[in-house]
Structures are given as C-alpha cells and as structure tokens.
Design an enzyme around this catalytic site. Structure first.
Site, short mmCIF file in Angstrom:
data_model
loop_
_atom_site.label_atom_id
_atom_site.label_comp_id
_atom_site.label_asym_id
_atom_site.label_seq_id
_atom_site.Cartn_x
_atom_site.Cartn_y
_atom_site.Cartn_z
N SER A 62 0.79 -1.23 0.00
CA SER A 62 0.00 0.00 0.00
C SER A 62 0.83 1.28 0.00
O SER A 62 0.29 2.36 -0.25
CB SER A 62 -0.95 0.03 1.20
OG SER A 62 -1.98 -0.91 1.01
N LYS A 65 0.47 3.35 -2.97
CA LYS A 65 -0.65 4.27 -3.18
C LYS A 65 -0.20 5.73 -3.13
O LYS A 65 -0.82 6.59 -3.74
CB LYS A 65 -1.73 4.01 -2.12
CG LYS A 65 -2.41 2.65 -2.26
CD LYS A 65 -3.29 2.32 -1.05
CE LYS A 65 -3.97 0.96 -1.23
NZ LYS A 65 -4.66 0.53 0.00
N TYR A 188 -3.68 -2.08 -10.48
CA TYR A 188 -3.54 -1.80 -9.03
C TYR A 188 -2.69 -2.87 -8.35
O TYR A 188 -1.77 -2.57 -7.58
CB TYR A 188 -4.94 -1.71 -8.43
CG TYR A 188 -4.99 -1.74 -6.93
CD1 TYR A 188 -4.85 -0.57 -6.18
CD2 TYR A 188 -5.21 -2.93 -6.24
CE1 TYR A 188 -4.92 -0.60 -4.80
CE2 TYR A 188 -5.28 -2.97 -4.86
CZ TYR A 188 -5.14 -1.80 -4.14
OH TYR A 188 -5.21 -1.83 -2.77
N TYR A 240 -4.10 2.90 7.83
CA TYR A 240 -5.29 2.07 7.97
C TYR A 240 -6.19 2.62 9.08
O TYR A 240 -6.36 3.83 9.18
CB TYR A 240 -4.92 0.59 8.20
CG TYR A 240 -4.06 0.03 7.10
CD1 TYR A 240 -4.50 0.01 5.78
CD2 TYR A 240 -2.78 -0.46 7.36
CE1 TYR A 240 -3.72 -0.50 4.76
CE2 TYR A 240 -1.99 -0.99 6.36
CZ TYR A 240 -2.46 -1.00 5.05
OH TYR A 240 -1.67 -1.50 4.07
N VAL A 258 1.21 -3.81 3.88
CA VAL A 258 1.16 -5.10 4.58
C VAL A 258 2.41 -5.94 4.39
O VAL A 258 2.57 -6.98 5.03
CB VAL A 258 -0.08 -5.95 4.19
CG1 VAL A 258 -1.35 -5.33 4.73
CG2 VAL A 258 -0.13 -6.18 2.70
#
Lengths: 304, 304, 304, 304
Positions: A62, A65, A188, A240, A258
C-alpha cells in the site's frame, strides 16, 4: 549522528519481535521471514544513514498508493480531488459499506477504493498501462533503475483479490471509474507488487520532506503546496484504521504496507523508511511503528 | 511582525464573509451577528498579536472538549484511554450509529459521545461538579478570572439536547459512563457554554505549542508527551468530519466549536485563536478556516 | 377435539425445556421459574380449549404493542401510518442505527421505536395517561376486569431502560414524538408491564381471527380491513429478528414478548396464546414456538 | 366466476396506469410498452381464468428466484438453508452493506446475493449449467416447452451487472460461493431472462397453492412442508423493500420482478399471475399490485 540514532533504535526495538504476525493472505507474502529489520533515513541535505537490512528489497504494497497519488497530482493537478475525497474513512481500508452509503465516492486515496480510482485516472492518460508509468516514475524518484514489479506477488494478489474485485465493480456501477474494473484491478495489483528497499523508499519520498524539491534530481517534483498536502493526507489517512494511534505515538505523516514497510516524513528534516514484516492488528508493521516511535523520541522531529 | 501578518490575514479573508451560516439550533447562538472577526496569536516567547475583536468573549462550545481532555489527562493520566479511543470517527460528531456498532465505546474525546465520557470521568473525582472544576482550570490556564459559563446558553443547550441525551443514555446502557446520564449531559452543556475571547484561548492553549510548558505560569501544565498527544488527537479528530480537508488546507492541529471559534497549534511556534460565527457545511468557522489557511501561507508554520 | 390437540402439543414439546434462557435484564423477570407452560385456543365460535397454566397471569411485555396499535388505529384510523412504517426492520428491535439513518422514522409499530411513537400518539388524545387507556381497552377486549399493570415490573423496567430512553430522546430530536421523552417512556414501560394469562390473551385477540368481530362483545371492534392489516404487520414484523424463521416454521401472524408469551392468529379459525419463559436467541419463547409449530402441524391451520 | 372477477379487476385498475415507471436500467427492458396488462388465475381444481394479455410472454426477472429456490430444495433439501438465510433483509435487494456486516451470508434467497448463492448451489451438481437445468424444470412445471431464455435481455443484463458482479465477488471473498463469480453471475442473469406469460407462471406455481401437488403433472413436485415454507419466504421476503406494505394491502405470499410481473399464491385456493410493466418506487408492478389488492378484496382469499 543519525547512524548512532538508528543503531540505538535497532537495539531498543529488539524486544518487540515475535509479537506480531506476517501477512499470510497470499503465499508470496506469507513465506517472508518474520525477523527482517531494516531502516533508512535520508535528511533534507541528502545525508543518508541506515541500519540492518536497509538495502534489501521487499513488497511495498500500500505504500505504492502514495506514488500513485503523487503521479496523479502531476498528471491531473487539483482535479484529482473531484474523483476522490481526503477524509479519514473511520472504516476498514477495504470496506464496501461506506462506499455504498456514499454513492461510490471513496473517502480518500489510501483506502483500496480510492487507490483504484487513482489508478483508473492514470490509465486514462497512459496507453502503456498505469503500472508501467508508476514504475518509471518510482525509478526516477529513487534513482534506481533496477526496481521491478514482483510478478509472482502480482499474480498471487490478483488471483485472490475477490474483495478488491467487488470494490472495483461497485465503483464501476457508480460510474466512478472509467476503465474495465478487472483491468483497473490488475494495474492496481501490479503497482502494489513493487519491490523496493528502505533506501529506495527514503530517497524516493525525500521531496515530501523538502517542500517538493528532490535533492537527487536537483529540481522540484511537485509544488510546495502539493508536498504539504500529500503529507496531510498521510497524516489523517495513511495508517489504515490506526491513524489516530499512530499520530498519538509517532506524530509524523506516514504510510504503511502489509509487506511490513512504513515510510514516514519529518517535514523540513528527513524521510524515514523502516521494514519489518510482523504486523499489528491494524496491519501496520509492529516493530516498524516502535522503531519510528523511538526515532521520534530520540530526535524530537515530531510534527506535533 | 505577527501584527502585520494578522492585518494581512484580516484583509485577505474579507471576501469570505456572507458565504457561511451562523449556528441556529439554539436561540442564544442564533442571535449572534455574522460579521464578527477576531484573531490572536501568542508565540512560544509569550509575545501576543491580535486583530479585530480578539478580546470579545464568545461561546467556545466544542473547543471546551480540549480543556476537558487536558484536565482528564491530569487527573487520570494515561488511564483515560481505557474509556475512550483516539481514532477519527469517519462519522458525524453526534452519530449514534458508530457508538451502537462499537458497543458504546466512543472513537475519540472530541465527538460528543467521547466528550461525555471525559466529563463523566471528571465527575467521579470532583464533588463540586465537573463544570466548576473545568472553569477553574481554564481560568488559571488563561490567567483570566472573569471567564464565566454563559447560563443562558447552557440552559438553552440543555433544553434542546435530545440527541446528546440519546447519546448519554446509550453510553449508560453500555456502562461506559458511571453517573446519571442527564447529570453528565448537564455538566457537558455547561462546559460547552464557556465564554472566552481569542486572547483567552490563545493564552490558555499556549502550553500545547510549548511541549507542555506554560510561560504564563512558569511551569509545566502537562508532560511533553501529553502535549504532543493532545495535538495528535486534534490533528486527526479535531475538525468534525472535515479533519482531512482542514489538514490539507491548514496542516495544523486544531479544534473548532459551533460558536465560530477555532484554536490551532503550531508546535514550537505559537497558539492561534480565531473567531468568526459563520460556519461551513461541516460546522467549522468558514472565515476562521480561511484565516488560518492564510496565516500558514504567510508564516510557513505548517506542521506538514 | 382442540383439547386433544393441546394435550398432544404439551406432550410433544416436553423435550424442548431447558434449552432456552429466561429473560434476566430485570430482576422482576429473572426470578420467574423456567418450567412454566400454558396454552389456550379460542376459536371463531368462541369455543375455548387450554392446557397447563393457561390461566396463570404473566408479563406480556411486547405483546402489548399489538394492543397499543389496535387502539391507535381506533383513535387515529389510517393516519397512524403517517407516523410509523409497516416494513420489517431487518435489525434488532432496539436498534438506534436504522432510526438514525432513516431520520427518526420507525420502520414498524412493533420495534421499540415504533411502539414509543404509537404510545406518544395515544398520549396526545388522552389526558388520563396512555397506560390507563390501554389497560381499560385490554380489560374490555379480554372481558377480565382484574387485569393489572405489574408495578414492580414497570418500575424495574423504567429504572434500567437506558437504551429505550436513548431511542425516545432520538425520536424527540427528530420531532417524531410530541410529548416529553421520559413521560412517553414511562407510559410505554407501564403498558409492557401488563399481566395477563393465555386465556386473557386468546380472548382479547380473537377479533383478529374473526375479521374484526368480537364474539364476546357481540360487535366489531375494528374493520375487517384493519384486522387483516394488523395480522399482516404481525406476519412481517411480529417476531423480532426471527420473522422469516417463524413464518417458515409456523406460518401464522404472531407477536411475542420477552416474558415468554406468544399470541398467534389463525385467520378464520382461532387465536392461540402460549406461555413458556425460556427464550431462544432471538428473544422468542423457545417452547412456545415449538408448541405453535406442533399445533399448526396437527391442525393444518397455517396461513401459508 | 373467476373470469368475472378478473374483468372487474381489469376495469378497476385502469386509473392506475401512467403513475409508475418502466424499468430502464437495460435497453431490452426499457423499450417495453408501459400499457401492457395481463392477469391469469389457476385454481386448485386447475380451472383457469384470464384477462388482457395473459398469454403474452415477458421477462420474469426476479420471479425466477423462486424457481431456483424450488429446484435447490429438490436437489439439496433442507441443506440449502445452511447456505442462505430466511429473514427479510430490511435493506435494498442489491445491498452490499448487510452482506459485509454479516460475513458474506445472504439474508434470504430472494435478494440478489441469496439468489446468486442458490444458483451457485445448482451449478455444483449440474454440469450442463444451472440456467439450462432451471429452464428444463420451468418448462415441465408450466407444461410449455416453448419457454425460452431471452438472449438479448441476458446479454444486456450481464453487460451492465457491475453491482451484481460486486456482490458475486464479495460472496466469493467470503467463500460463500464455490464457482467462479462471473460464471455464477452469468447463469443468474440467464435465469432472470426467462420469458414467460401470466398463464405459464400461474400454471407453474400452482403446486405452491396445492401443498406441493401439481394437478398438471398429477404428482407432488415438493412436500407439503416445502410448499408452505416457500410461501412463507415469499410472504416475508418476496416484494423487495415493500414486503410489509404488500402484506398490508394484499396479504398473500408473492414474488415480483422488475419486468412488471408478480406471482401471488392463495394457499388452498389458487395461483395468480399479473403483468404490467410500470413499477412503483420499490420496483414492484404498480398496476399489478393494485390488481392483486382488488382481486383479494373481491374474492376474500387473503391469507391474513
């Protein structure tokens, strides 16, 4: 001196190992050893310090992102905010509930729904594929042209991404994405499968600590305002559902993955990357968070 | 120099008047004129600068939740976090939905449910009434012993507080508060009805910019860590459901009230209070937010 | 013959005892013995049959919501449906979530929120107090003027009714009720504290099986359409969150209470009341449901 | 005599035309004329009566979910209830919210999620494809071997089924379906695209009014208990989010489709099919509902 700090940090976090859990939802991540630890700081004068396995590449997941968002800001400017919000979600990063209640408009670019929208926005302009464009961008930022997408992780991720497929289809049903949901999902997954080291990450994200300026490239890669704003989104949406706890303990804008990586920005001071695969219950690196807490305690660089 | 900055800010925000809406849910607030504007900065050297109606007292409303939290930290220390969370809610500040889903445990001390729990915790230790204790504490922090609770506002608030009464009863049904729900609600309404000026607020909150030290009192009123942590909670939970947008535009820890006040902290630099009654759709002062954005732009004090 | 059926039913359900749990949220209910069992059928020709403790009064609890609705239909006619819906809620009977999402408009008159609105509607017209009016109405329907409200249960209920108080205040905040929330709550608790026997209930609800006609009174107590509609609401909303399972097993319109009572209507055939205090996980009488299932199997009176 | 009733009904509903809206989410449905009307009753003695375009085939859409359930009961017996619930959802038929909150377990077989699970269960046993098996079953029940799947509707449906694709992927992520989500979705779309007339539907569903017996086939097609239970599920879950209103107005177990069809069962009396494409806000045929209400009023066949 930063080397001393990092050595102290590495010593202090030793008792934390063994208390978290390596991500196991795909085999390619599950087989990573739990006792890795690496950390790297690059300060605004481009001085580098590191400890442990700081040059070992891992799956950034992530954290990617943030690269996608930075690139979307470059491509679309402020218009990207017409397609995705900038508020903490208060829900799990992969929740469909909020997306349904809010008419398919994702709360922010760091929950899965929002990142899918950002990736979709990159696909519209780039024939080559959004994953390829992000890869090129990241290589330049990190000044490392050996950075690759881990095909094994990407494939494994895509094969089990039913929940993200549900999100992509729900976005499509609301007209929030333009491209085919499964193609957006594939791009993605590939972007999340980037392999980078702590050193790569600290170098690549240094402009966020330098008001948009890249010492490595000798030029601005974004405006000062954009840098501040990406930091603000990380501060309120980057960890998160532990955004508040992380701000409480560390007080720096940050984004986790993660794979066990975290990138944190000390504005005006440095970019700090840490990697340790054991995750806490929120999915953030347990030892990594402790390391950043110790680092802030020793250096007083908290933004708060 | 800060005086010059504030004068420029006051000039720049003039076109923003008339675009928001004064809170009208109780008559005592609805009758406030919409064109008030005051701003005050107190820096870490205790230098003060102000513009407009900076000495005019107004109803601080939810800003009082920060005082209640600071006092609860003093009384209970870290234990307060066993009774209330520290995550952004992602929901409206007065939502019952999240509270029900999460077993009566409020997400943070700045949503109404969380503030009621904090007030309840103060009632347990203080026979005199939590409102009286908070008032005394605020007077000392601001070094102004003429600060009062506006009885008219308190009464008016309590008479129409059906939604907050629902929250208090739901908390009681989950055992999250110890005292009688309507007594907790009354203390809460009285605390929110504190009348203070921008000058009072900037002085009282200065310790949050000074790592817990109060220049006025010449002593620490909280630990450095506590100060950083209160700032972190403000950063991630302080601006109703516009936390991300505010961080994006202003990048400072802050707390707003529906009376039109906002207190913002520039850690290591200053405490800034602003007042202008017109609210945006999230319930934050519209002109006040614009003023803080201009201030950050001029002074570069963003925490991001 | 119905006597034989009831004897067989009583025999068949014996193995079911000991598998449920007596309601224990208030002492006055918790101390009821778990092995009570009574059942009574009154058919459309007013023939009565019973077995076990059919004449023993017990706390009817939510069954009282049907009486309140019947009376509200008498007082307000179809207008009552402007104040409350007629759809199953899909949520727990005491949920605040749905109420908040749907602007304070209760889904149906048998969830707590809806029953509070119905009671509020009765308070508007009746100076004496809605509880008194419902008591009088029930006494006439059952032709038993010794029926009373159990003051001990009513008091105990009211003292612990924090969740229902939350619902009442939320309704008030939306303007869905006119009277003081705590007064509405008190009347509601008193109505739920009615003590009646199976015989009382079967007699009182017989008009629902007779298209609105009361054989006991020799007159219509509601229109045929109203009787059909109350049955329809019971069918789709009467058994907490086990409406579908109950329809699946029994196939009759019915309403249960946490005191262990259930009233079921076999349109054109009979009214059947059963009492046994052990509840299943949905809060319906476990043995009572089994008894009704056996009754339907033996008599083929299912509405399905 | 039933012919007279239907003629009266057809007359009475005339003023209702023009008040609803033909389904327009796919072109193949949107181009259907709004003024169609057909109705057919087949009673337990297999006498048939009809009015209007009762022999004109139309897209049965969600009515097909009842056929899928009936077949699943035949194939899996009571075990099907381990895979899907039997409670009204209280949410929209295509909601993802409830599915997420409840761990991917659909509330009932008539919401889209539940129907996808039922179709998946049929795919496990049938190599030929669940759609083919359902088609064969329906042809036998209706004794009409010209019944077909409308390929145009099926294709159009599948091409725009992003929300249902999201549901199928979410089910897969929870392990609630075994087969590939997009294959399950395709079979589901094909089953919903069945074209049948009111006459076909009334004949095919007659066993539900006859305790499982098919007069046409001269044999039981399900047990009496299964018939009663399918009716019960229709009663509590068959009419989208207007289950309660429909029970209130009509009082019969029924299932509707967005093609404008409704099948209603009067247990022990008849199966009634009606078709008129204009839908009310809940997605049920507006004129069809009115026709059933008139039919019940004239014949007194209400189950309530």
């Amino acid at each position: 001196m930063l080397d001393d700090v990092l050595r102290t940090v590495a010593e202090e976090v030793k008792p934390q190992f063994g208390r978290g859990k390596v991500a196991d939802y795909i085999p390619a991540l599950a087989r990573v050893r739990s006792d890795h630890f690496g950390m790297c700081v690059v300060d605004v004068a481009a001085r580098e310090a590191s400890v442990g396995e700081a040059s070992e590449p891992f799956s950034i997941q992530s954290i990617a992102k943030v690269f996608a968002l930075m690139l979307a800001l470059r491509v679309h400017g402020h218009d990207i905010w017409t397609r995705v919000g900038k508020e903490p979600s208060g829900s799990r990063f992969d929740s469909l509930v909020q997306l349904e209640y809010e008419g398919g408009w994702p709360r922010n670019p760091f929950i899965n729904a929002g990142a899918l929208v950002v990736v979709d926005s990159l696909m519209r302009r780039h024939r080559r594929g959004a994953d390829r464009v992000v890869l090129d961008y990241v290589r330049v930022l990190a000044q490392n042209f050996t950075i690759e997408i881990d095909e094994d992780v990407a494939r494994s991720e895509l094969a089990t991404a039913h929940r993200n497929a549900a999100i992509a289809h729900l976005l499509k049903s609301h007209g929030t994405i333009d491209n085919d949901p499964l193609q957006v999902l594939e791009a993605y997954c590939r972007i999340c499968a980037l392999r980078m080291s702590c050193l790569d990450l600290a170098r690549a994200f240094l402009p966020l600590a330098c008001r948009g300026y890249s010492p490595a490239l000798g030029e601005d890669v974004m405006t000062e305002q954009q840098a501040r704003r990406v930091n603000a989104i990380m501060m309120t949406c980057g960890m998160y559902d532990a955004v508040g706890s992380f701000a409480f303990r560390v007080g720096l804008p940050a984004k986790s993955g993660v794979g066990g990586g975290i990138i944190a920005i000390a504005p005006g001071h440095s970019a700090i990357a840490v990697w340790s695969p054991e995750l806490d219950r929120s999915g953030n690196s347990l030892v990594g968070t402790a390391a950043l807490e110790a680092f802030v305690h020793l250096t007083k660089v908290s933004a708060m």
